[in-house]
Design a protein around this motif. Structure first.
Motif, PDB file in Angstrom:
ATOM      1  N   ALA A  59      12.481   3.075  -2.610  1.00  0.00           N
ATOM      2  CA  ALA A  59      12.852   4.428  -3.038  1.00  0.00           C
ATOM      3  C   ALA A  59      11.671   5.387  -2.950  1.00  0.00           C
ATOM      4  O   ALA A  59      11.820   6.536  -2.514  1.00  0.00           O
ATOM      5  CB  ALA A  59      13.405   4.403  -4.461  1.00  0.00           C
ATOM      6  N   PHE A  60      10.481   4.943  -3.321  1.00  0.00           N
ATOM      7  CA  PHE A  60       9.306   5.804  -3.277  1.00  0.00           C
ATOM      8  C   PHE A  60       8.794   5.987  -1.853  1.00  0.00           C
ATOM      9  O   PHE A  60       8.299   7.065  -1.512  1.00  0.00           O
ATOM     10  CB  PHE A  60       8.195   5.281  -4.190  1.00  0.00           C
ATOM     11  N   GLN A  61       8.897   4.971  -1.029  1.00  0.00           N
ATOM     12  CA  GLN A  61       8.411   5.101   0.340  1.00  0.00           C
ATOM     13  C   GLN A  61       9.315   5.978   1.191  1.00  0.00           C
ATOM     14  O   GLN A  61       8.870   6.539   2.165  1.00  0.00           O
ATOM     15  CB  GLN A  61       8.239   3.701   0.978  1.00  0.00           C
ATOM     16  N   GLN A  62      10.580   6.109   0.800  1.00  0.00           N
ATOM     17  CA  GLN A  62      11.519   6.948   1.560  1.00  0.00           C
ATOM     18  C   GLN A  62      11.513   8.378   1.082  1.00  0.00           C
ATOM     19  O   GLN A  62      12.054   9.254   1.750  1.00  0.00           O
ATOM     20  CB  GLN A  62      12.928   6.362   1.460  1.00  0.00           C
ATOM     21  N   ARG A 117       7.825   3.142 -12.831  1.00  0.00           N
ATOM     22  CA  ARG A 117       9.244   2.803 -12.627  1.00  0.00           C
ATOM     23  C   ARG A 117       9.478   1.314 -12.898  1.00  0.00           C
ATOM     24  O   ARG A 117      10.450   0.941 -13.549  1.00  0.00           O
ATOM     25  CB  ARG A 117       9.685   3.181 -11.202  1.00  0.00           C
ATOM     26  N   ILE A 118       8.579   0.479 -12.409  1.00  0.00           N
ATOM     27  CA  ILE A 118       8.704  -0.964 -12.645  1.00  0.00           C
ATOM     28  C   ILE A 118       8.584  -1.262 -14.141  1.00  0.00           C
ATOM     29  O   ILE A 118       9.285  -2.119 -14.671  1.00  0.00           O
ATOM     30  CB  ILE A 118       7.660  -1.758 -11.838  1.00  0.00           C
ATOM     31  N   ALA A 119       7.716  -0.530 -14.841  1.00  0.00           N
ATOM     32  CA  ALA A 119       7.574  -0.724 -16.292  1.00  0.00           C
ATOM     33  C   ALA A 119       8.888  -0.430 -17.010  1.00  0.00           C
ATOM     34  O   ALA A 119       9.280  -1.164 -17.929  1.00  0.00           O
ATOM     35  CB  ALA A 119       6.452   0.163 -16.831  1.00  0.00           C
ATOM     36  N   GLU A 120       9.582   0.623 -16.584  1.00  0.00           N
ATOM     37  CA  GLU A 120      10.885   0.958 -17.186  1.00  0.00           C
ATOM     38  C   GLU A 120      11.890  -0.171 -16.958  1.00  0.00           C
ATOM     39  O   GLU A 120      12.601  -0.582 -17.881  1.00  0.00           O
ATOM     40  CB  GLU A 120      11.435   2.254 -16.583  1.00  0.00           C
ATOM     41  N   ILE A 121      11.947  -0.653 -15.737  1.00  0.00           N
ATOM     42  CA  ILE A 121      12.879  -1.737 -15.396  1.00  0.00           C
ATOM     43  C   ILE A 121      12.521  -2.998 -16.186  1.00  0.00           C
ATOM     44  O   ILE A 121      13.397  -3.668 -16.744  1.00  0.00           O
ATOM     45  CB  ILE A 121      12.852  -2.016 -13.874  1.00  0.00           C
ATOM     46  N   GLU A 143      14.199  -5.990  -7.813  1.00  0.00           N
ATOM     47  CA  GLU A 143      14.066  -4.668  -8.440  1.00  0.00           C
ATOM     48  C   GLU A 143      12.802  -3.966  -7.957  1.00  0.00           C
ATOM     49  O   GLU A 143      12.809  -2.760  -7.692  1.00  0.00           O
ATOM     50  CB  GLU A 143      14.032  -4.796  -9.968  1.00  0.00           C
ATOM     51  N   ILE A 144      11.719  -4.710  -7.846  1.00  0.00           N
ATOM     52  CA  ILE A 144      10.457  -4.147  -7.357  1.00  0.00           C
ATOM     53  C   ILE A 144      10.635  -3.654  -5.924  1.00  0.00           C
ATOM     54  O   ILE A 144      10.205  -2.542  -5.585  1.00  0.00           O
ATOM     55  CB  ILE A 144       9.318  -5.180  -7.475  1.00  0.00           C
ATOM     56  N   ASP A 145      11.271  -4.447  -5.082  1.00  0.00           N
ATOM     57  CA  ASP A 145      11.524  -4.025  -3.702  1.00  0.00           C
ATOM     58  C   ASP A 145      12.322  -2.720  -3.665  1.00  0.00           C
ATOM     59  O   ASP A 145      11.994  -1.813  -2.900  1.00  0.00           O
ATOM     60  CB  ASP A 145      12.291  -5.105  -2.928  1.00  0.00           C
ATOM     61  N   SER A 146      13.349  -2.628  -4.483  1.00  0.00           N
ATOM     62  CA  SER A 146      14.175  -1.417  -4.513  1.00  0.00           C
ATOM     63  C   SER A 146      13.359  -0.192  -4.945  1.00  0.00           C
ATOM     64  O   SER A 146      13.486   0.883  -4.366  1.00  0.00           O
ATOM     65  CB  SER A 146      15.360  -1.590  -5.459  1.00  0.00           C
ATOM     66  N   ALA A 147      12.513  -0.372  -5.946  1.00  0.00           N
ATOM     67  CA  ALA A 147      11.686   0.740  -6.425  1.00  0.00           C
ATOM     68  C   ALA A 147      10.683   1.177  -5.357  1.00  0.00           C
ATOM     69  O   ALA A 147      10.508   2.373  -5.109  1.00  0.00           O
ATOM     70  CB  ALA A 147      10.954   0.348  -7.707  1.00  0.00           C
ATOM     71  N   GLU A 177       0.858  -1.178   0.000  1.00  0.00           N
ATOM     72  CA  GLU A 177       0.000   0.000   0.000  1.00  0.00           C
ATOM     73  C   GLU A 177       0.896   1.230   0.000  1.00  0.00           C
ATOM     74  O   GLU A 177       1.737   1.390   0.878  1.00  0.00           O
ATOM     75  CB  GLU A 177      -0.907   0.015   1.229  1.00  0.00           C
ATOM     76  N   LEU A 178       0.710   2.085  -1.005  1.00  0.00           N
ATOM     77  CA  LEU A 178       1.483   3.315  -1.110  1.00  0.00           C
ATOM     78  C   LEU A 178       0.706   4.463  -0.471  1.00  0.00           C
ATOM     79  O   LEU A 178      -0.463   4.310  -0.099  1.00  0.00           O
ATOM     80  CB  LEU A 178       1.799   3.625  -2.573  1.00  0.00           C
ATOM     81  N   ALA A 179       1.334   5.617  -0.365  1.00  0.00           N
ATOM     82  CA  ALA A 179       0.727   6.768   0.309  1.00  0.00           C
ATOM     83  C   ALA A 179      -0.454   7.351  -0.462  1.00  0.00           C
ATOM     84  O   ALA A 179      -1.358   7.924   0.141  1.00  0.00           O
ATOM     85  CB  ALA A 179       1.779   7.847   0.547  1.00  0.00           C
ATOM     86  N   SER A 180      -0.435   7.217  -1.781  1.00  0.00           N
ATOM     87  CA  SER A 180      -1.489   7.820  -2.598  1.00  0.00           C
ATOM     88  C   SER A 180      -1.583   7.088  -3.929  1.00  0.00           C
ATOM     89  O   SER A 180      -0.668   6.346  -4.315  1.00  0.00           O
ATOM     90  CB  SER A 180      -1.178   9.295  -2.855  1.00  0.00           C
TER      91      SER A 180
END
Length: 102
Positions: free
Chosen positions: A98-101, A48-52, A91-95, A35-38
């Motif tokens: 990065a967004f949660q931080q 970002r995942i699509a790019e990777i 890669e998904i975990d890293s992305a 769950e993301l913030a928004s």
């Protein structure tokens, strides 16, 4: 070295999951929900995942429900989980991190 396209054994999958604590092995796939913030942030993660995925030529299945994302990593052409799926999960975990931080 493990061939990226060869199916992993149950032991190899279990070993990989030791380093992917947010992921689970369900129905022949690696799966993670977050769950993301928004909603906009969730879409940014998807983009970002699509790019990777394009760079790696390995594409996860992604379910978007408002700000909740579920990722499914499986090599459909092989009928199961390969090292490419483990790498995509990392890669998904890293992305996500990065967004949660930010």
């Amino acid at each position: 070295m493990v061939d990226m396209a060869e199916l992993l054994t149950d032991d190899q999958i279990s070993s990989a999951l030791e380093h992917l604590p947010e992921w689970r092995h369900e129905e022949g796939e690696l799966t993670r929900s977050v769950e993301l913030a928004s909603f906009p942030q969730a879409i940014q993660v998807v983009n970002r995942i699509a790019e990777i995925a394009e760079q790696e030529n390995h594409h996860p299945d992604i379910d978007v429900r408002w700000r909740n994302l579920t990722f499914h990593c499986v090599t459909h052409s092989k009928g199961g989980i390969t090292q490419a799926d483990v790498s995509m999960a990392q890669e998904i975990d890293s992305a996500i991190d990065a967004f949660q931080q930010s």
